[in-house]
Motif scaffolding. Structure first.
Motif: not given
Length: 154
Positions: A73, A77, A102, A105-106, A108-109, A112-113
């Protein structure tokens, strides 16, 4: 879907695709950026997928798994920061920047999950040989919970 490898993870596949785009776009960066921006953005983008592979290999220890996914992660970033620099210097078009940003960002999401759902990846004891474990569909929980687990696999 039975995940037999880190290559089965959607986030790994997304990171791999993003690396290819970064490599292609960065070919057009100026020569004077070769050892700074070009190398850095390529390194950080490749590190995302490398950290995921390492996390997969160490998932018998939840803390190590979470640490490696967290490093991935961080690399994602960092890549976004380098993308900002490339866009500010006008080495990337607005469309190229938006596409890559984009994607990261996806990514990273998804990472995180994965951290939030580490227990789903680290279910077995430290002595488990994961190469021999067949992933069994869970019968408890709602279909929404089962769907969320499957979101990680291609």
């Amino acid at each position: 879907m039975i995940a037999k490898s880190f290559r089965d993870l959607k986030v790994y596949q997304a990171a791999r695709d993003a690396v290819l785009l970064i490599f292609e776009y960065s070919k057009g960066f100026p020569r004077e950026e070769r050892y700074s921006l070009t190398d850095q953005i390529r390194r950080s983008s490749r590190a995302v997928k490398a950290m995921l592979a390492e996390a997969w290999g160490r998932r018998r220890y939840k803390a190590v798994f979470v640490s490696k996914v967290d490093e991935a992660l961080g690399e994602a970033t960092e890549t976004q920061s380098w993308l900002d620099d490339a866009r500010d210097a006008q080495y990337l078009s607005a469309e190229e920047f938006q596409t890559l940003d984009s994607k990261y960002r996806a990514i990273g999401q998804m990472l995180s999950r994965m951290i939030d759902r580490a227990d789903d990846f680290c279910k077995y004891s430290p002595a488990t040989d994961y190469r021999t474990v067949t992933r069994i569909e869970e019968t408890e929980g709602t279909s929404e919970e089962r769907f969320n687990v499957e979101e990680f696999f291609a």
